[in-house]
Motif scaffolding. Sequence first.
Motif, PDB file in Angstrom:
ATOM      1  N   PRO A 200     -11.592  -0.269  38.744  1.00 23.52           N
ATOM      2  CA  PRO A 200     -11.744  -0.226  37.282  1.00 23.52           C
ATOM      3  C   PRO A 200     -12.341  -1.524  36.748  1.00 23.52           C
ATOM      4  CG  PRO A 200      -9.416  -0.229  37.912  1.00 23.52           C
ATOM      5  CD  PRO A 200     -10.205  -0.228  39.167  1.00 23.52           C
ATOM      6  N   ILE A 201     -13.282  -1.378  35.796  1.00 20.50           N
ATOM      7  CA  ILE A 201     -13.897  -2.554  35.175  1.00 20.50           C
ATOM      8  C   ILE A 201     -13.827  -2.504  33.650  1.00 20.50           C
ATOM      9  CG2 ILE A 201     -15.449  -3.034  37.105  1.00 20.50           C
ATOM     10  CD1 ILE A 201     -17.710  -1.745  35.339  1.00 20.50           C
ATOM     11  N   GLY A 202     -13.380  -1.392  33.093  1.00 15.21           N
ATOM     12  CA  GLY A 202     -13.330  -1.291  31.638  1.00 15.21           C
ATOM     13  C   GLY A 202     -12.496  -0.117  31.174  1.00 15.21           C
ATOM     14  N   LEU A 203     -12.157  -0.157  29.894  1.00 12.77           N
ATOM     15  CA  LEU A 203     -11.318   0.885  29.292  1.00 12.77           C
ATOM     16  C   LEU A 203     -11.846   1.207  27.902  1.00 12.77           C
ATOM     17  CD1 LEU A 203      -8.573   2.512  29.499  1.00 12.77           C
ATOM     18  CD2 LEU A 203      -7.598   0.613  28.203  1.00 12.77           C
ATOM     19  N   ARG A 204     -11.940   2.486  27.588  1.00 11.08           N
ATOM     20  CA  ARG A 204     -12.258   2.951  26.244  1.00 11.08           C
ATOM     21  C   ARG A 204     -11.030   3.706  25.746  1.00 11.08           C
ATOM     22  NH1 ARG A 204     -18.422   5.330  26.656  1.00 11.08           N
ATOM     23  NH2 ARG A 204     -19.386   3.328  27.130  1.00 11.08           N
ATOM     24  N   PRO A 205     -10.222   3.058  24.931  1.00 12.74           N
ATOM     25  CA  PRO A 205      -8.979   3.698  24.473  1.00 12.74           C
ATOM     26  C   PRO A 205      -9.256   4.976  23.677  1.00 12.74           C
ATOM     27  CG  PRO A 205      -8.953   1.345  23.988  1.00 12.74           C
ATOM     28  CD  PRO A 205     -10.349   1.691  24.445  1.00 12.74           C
ATOM     29  N   LEU A 206      -8.494   6.008  24.006  1.00 14.57           N
ATOM     30  CA  LEU A 206      -8.508   7.276  23.274  1.00 14.57           C
ATOM     31  C   LEU A 206      -9.910   7.872  23.136  1.00 14.57           C
ATOM     32  CD1 LEU A 206      -5.992   6.179  20.493  1.00 14.57           C
ATOM     33  CD2 LEU A 206      -5.494   7.224  22.715  1.00 14.57           C
ATOM     34  N   TYR A 207     -10.722   7.741  24.153  1.00 12.93           N
ATOM     35  CA  TYR A 207     -12.133   8.138  24.117  1.00 12.93           C
ATOM     36  C   TYR A 207     -12.331   9.652  24.208  1.00 12.93           C
ATOM     37  CZ  TYR A 207     -17.094   8.152  25.344  1.00 12.93           C
ATOM     38  OH  TYR A 207     -18.448   8.381  25.386  1.00 12.93           O
ATOM     39  N   TYR A 208     -11.582  10.299  25.094  1.00 14.76           N
ATOM     40  CA  TYR A 208     -11.730  11.739  25.292  1.00 14.76           C
ATOM     41  C   TYR A 208     -10.741  12.506  24.427  1.00 14.76           C
ATOM     42  CZ  TYR A 208     -14.462  10.701  29.487  1.00 14.76           C
ATOM     43  OH  TYR A 208     -15.406  10.242  30.365  1.00 14.76           O
ATOM     44  N   ARG A 209     -11.158  13.681  23.954  1.00 16.18           N
ATOM     45  CA  ARG A 209     -10.284  14.546  23.165  1.00 16.18           C
ATOM     46  C   ARG A 209     -10.178  15.895  23.884  1.00 16.18           C
ATOM     47  NH1 ARG A 209      -8.431  14.117  18.118  1.00 16.18           N
ATOM     48  NH2 ARG A 209      -9.895  12.438  17.711  1.00 16.18           N
ATOM     49  N   THR A 210      -8.954  16.332  24.106  1.00 20.13           N
ATOM     50  CA  THR A 210      -8.732  17.617  24.774  1.00 20.13           C
ATOM     51  C   THR A 210      -8.892  18.756  23.773  1.00 20.13           C
ATOM     52  OG1 THR A 210      -6.376  17.716  24.326  1.00 20.13           O
ATOM     53  CG2 THR A 210      -7.055  16.515  26.317  1.00 20.13           C
ATOM     54  N   GLN A 211      -8.874  19.967  24.257  1.00 19.17           N
ATOM     55  CA  GLN A 211      -8.967  21.130  23.374  1.00 19.17           C
ATOM     56  C   GLN A 211      -7.772  21.223  22.434  1.00 19.17           C
ATOM     57  OE1 GLN A 211      -9.886  24.854  25.198  1.00 19.17           O
ATOM     58  NE2 GLN A 211     -11.892  24.167  25.861  1.00 19.17           N
ATOM     59  N   THR A 212      -6.636  20.674  22.856  1.00 13.92           N
ATOM     60  CA  THR A 212      -5.450  20.718  21.996  1.00 13.92           C
ATOM     61  C   THR A 212      -5.398  19.536  21.032  1.00 13.92           C
ATOM     62  OG1 THR A 212      -4.138  19.557  23.669  1.00 13.92           O
ATOM     63  CG2 THR A 212      -4.091  21.982  23.714  1.00 13.92           C
ATOM     64  N   GLY A 213      -6.402  18.645  21.100  1.00 14.17           N
ATOM     65  CA  GLY A 213      -6.476  17.527  20.179  1.00 14.17           C
ATOM     66  C   GLY A 213      -5.898  16.217  20.686  1.00 14.17           C
ATOM     67  N   ALA A 214      -5.307  16.213  21.864  1.00 12.18           N
ATOM     68  CA  ALA A 214      -4.767  14.965  22.426  1.00 12.18           C
ATOM     69  C   ALA A 214      -5.926  14.042  22.804  1.00 12.18           C
ATOM     70  CB  ALA A 214      -3.918  15.266  23.659  1.00 12.18           C
ATOM     71  N   CYS A 215      -5.710  12.756  22.649  1.00 11.77           N
ATOM     72  CA  CYS A 215      -6.720  11.766  23.013  1.00 11.77           C
ATOM     73  C   CYS A 215      -6.308  11.062  24.310  1.00 11.77           C
ATOM     74  CB  CYS A 215      -6.890  10.744  21.892  1.00 11.77           C
ATOM     75  SG  CYS A 215      -7.617  11.472  20.414  1.00 11.77           S
ATOM     76  N   ILE A 216      -7.303  10.831  25.168  1.00  9.72           N
ATOM     77  CA  ILE A 216      -7.064  10.250  26.481  1.00  9.72           C
ATOM     78  C   ILE A 216      -8.034   9.091  26.682  1.00  9.72           C
ATOM     79  CG2 ILE A 216      -7.056  10.692  28.974  1.00  9.72           C
ATOM     80  CD1 ILE A 216      -6.615  13.655  28.320  1.00  9.72           C
ATOM     81  N   ASP A 217      -7.545   8.015  27.266  1.00 12.59           N
ATOM     82  CA  ASP A 217      -8.395   6.864  27.563  1.00 12.59           C
ATOM     83  C   ASP A 217      -9.464   7.226  28.586  1.00 12.59           C
ATOM     84  OD1 ASP A 217      -6.676   5.386  25.973  1.00 12.59           O
ATOM     85  OD2 ASP A 217      -5.618   4.475  27.665  1.00 12.59           O
ATOM     86  N   ALA A 218     -10.610   6.559  28.474  1.00  9.68           N
ATOM     87  CA  ALA A 218     -11.668   6.621  29.485  1.00  9.68           C
ATOM     88  C   ALA A 218     -11.606   5.318  30.265  1.00  9.68           C
ATOM     89  CB  ALA A 218     -13.024   6.785  28.832  1.00  9.68           C
ATOM     90  N   ILE A 219     -11.723   5.418  31.582  1.00  8.34           N
ATOM     91  CA  ILE A 219     -11.724   4.242  32.447  1.00  8.34           C
ATOM     92  C   ILE A 219     -13.084   4.183  33.119  1.00  8.34           C
ATOM     93  CG2 ILE A 219     -10.618   3.063  34.375  1.00  8.34           C
ATOM     94  CD1 ILE A 219      -8.159   4.910  33.858  1.00  8.34           C
ATOM     95  N   THR A 220     -13.721   3.006  33.054  1.00 13.43           N
ATOM     96  CA  THR A 220     -15.000   2.788  33.708  1.00 13.43           C
ATOM     97  C   THR A 220     -14.726   2.131  35.066  1.00 13.43           C
ATOM     98  OG1 THR A 220     -16.063   2.470  31.570  1.00 13.43           O
ATOM     99  CG2 THR A 220     -17.268   1.702  33.500  1.00 13.43           C
ATOM    100  N   PHE A 221     -15.386   2.634  36.096  1.00 12.26           N
ATOM    101  CA  PHE A 221     -15.232   2.127  37.460  1.00 12.26           C
ATOM    102  C   PHE A 221     -16.595   1.691  37.992  1.00 12.26           C
ATOM    103  CE2 PHE A 221     -11.499   4.716  37.043  1.00 12.26           C
ATOM    104  CZ  PHE A 221     -10.564   4.207  37.927  1.00 12.26           C
ATOM    105  N   ALA A 222     -16.572   0.749  38.912  1.00 11.24           N
ATOM    106  CA  ALA A 222     -17.791   0.304  39.584  1.00 11.24           C
ATOM    107  C   ALA A 222     -17.523   0.134  41.075  1.00 11.24           C
ATOM    108  CB  ALA A 222     -18.284  -1.013  39.005  1.00 11.24           C
ATOM    109  N   SER A 223     -18.581   0.316  41.848  1.00  8.40           N
ATOM    110  CA  SER A 223     -18.527   0.098  43.293  1.00  8.40           C
ATOM    111  C   SER A 223     -19.837  -0.565  43.712  1.00  8.40           C
ATOM    112  CB  SER A 223     -18.355   1.429  44.035  1.00  8.40           C
ATOM    113  OG  SER A 223     -18.369   1.238  45.426  1.00  8.40           O
ATOM    114  N   ASP A 224     -19.746  -1.741  44.330  1.00 10.59           N
ATOM    115  CA  ASP A 224     -20.941  -2.448  44.788  1.00 10.59           C
ATOM    116  C   ASP A 224     -21.530  -1.734  45.987  1.00 10.59           C
ATOM    117  OD1 ASP A 224     -20.778  -4.416  42.836  1.00 10.59           O
ATOM    118  OD2 ASP A 224     -19.506  -5.711  44.069  1.00 10.59           O
ATOM    119  N   LEU A 225     -22.849  -1.769  46.065  1.00 13.41           N
ATOM    120  CA  LEU A 225     -23.572  -1.107  47.158  1.00 13.41           C
ATOM    121  C   LEU A 225     -24.131  -2.106  48.166  1.00 13.41           C
ATOM    122  CD1 LEU A 225     -25.530   1.635  45.181  1.00 13.41           C
ATOM    123  CD2 LEU A 225     -23.548   1.935  46.656  1.00 13.41           C
ATOM    124  N   ASP A 226     -23.469  -3.215  48.383  1.00 12.41           N
ATOM    125  CA  ASP A 226     -23.951  -4.232  49.345  1.00 12.41           C
ATOM    126  C   ASP A 226     -24.082  -3.674  50.723  1.00 12.41           C
ATOM    127  OD1 ASP A 226     -21.439  -5.775  47.712  1.00 12.41           O
ATOM    128  OD2 ASP A 226     -23.485  -6.454  47.343  1.00 12.41           O
TER     129      ASP A 226
END
Length: 155
Positions: A129-155
Motif C-alpha cells: 500500500p502507498i496511499g488511501l482515498r477515504p470513503l472513495y467507493y460507494r456500494t449499491q446500498t450507499g455504504a462508503c468504502i476506502d480505496a487503497i492504492t498499491f504499487a509493486s516495483d518491476l526491478d
Amino acid sequence: MTPPVDHVDQIMALMAVSFDPEFNEAWTRRQVDDALAIGNCHYLLANAHGEEPGPDDQIAGFSLSRFSYDEEELLLIAVSPQFRRRGIGDRLLGRLAAEARMRGAQRLLLEMRRGNPAEILYRSFGFSPIGLRPLYYRTQTGACIDAITFASDLD
C-alpha cells in the motif's frame, strides 16, 4: 489496442460473473471500448492454465491495464469463479508485469476497495500500500468504502 469484438464480448461476460454487483466494480461495455480505443490501454486474456488462450480455449480470466510514462496501472483483473484458486490471477499478473516492462514500466499500480479478497493475491505478487482515498467507493446500498492504492516495483 483495439481488440476483436469477440474479445470484448468475452471480457464483458467474464466481468458479469466475476464482480459482486454490490460493489459497482464492473465496467460498462462503453467504458471498456473507450479505454481500449485510447491506445495506451492493454488487455490480456487467460485460459484455464493462465496462459494466452488458443482459439478453442475457454476464457478463464482477463486483465485491463493502462501504461503511462514509466508506470502501468492495473485497471481491472478478474478470474471466473469456477477457475479461482488455480493460480490464474498470479499468472495474469506475471504476464502483465512482463509486458509492462517491455513498454518501459518501472512499477505497477492498482487501486482496490478495502476488504477486497484479491488483496491476498496482490500482496503475494509484491504489491504494497502507498496511499488511501477515504470513503472513495460507494456500494449499491450507499455504504462508503476506502480505496487503497498499491504499487509493486518491476526491478
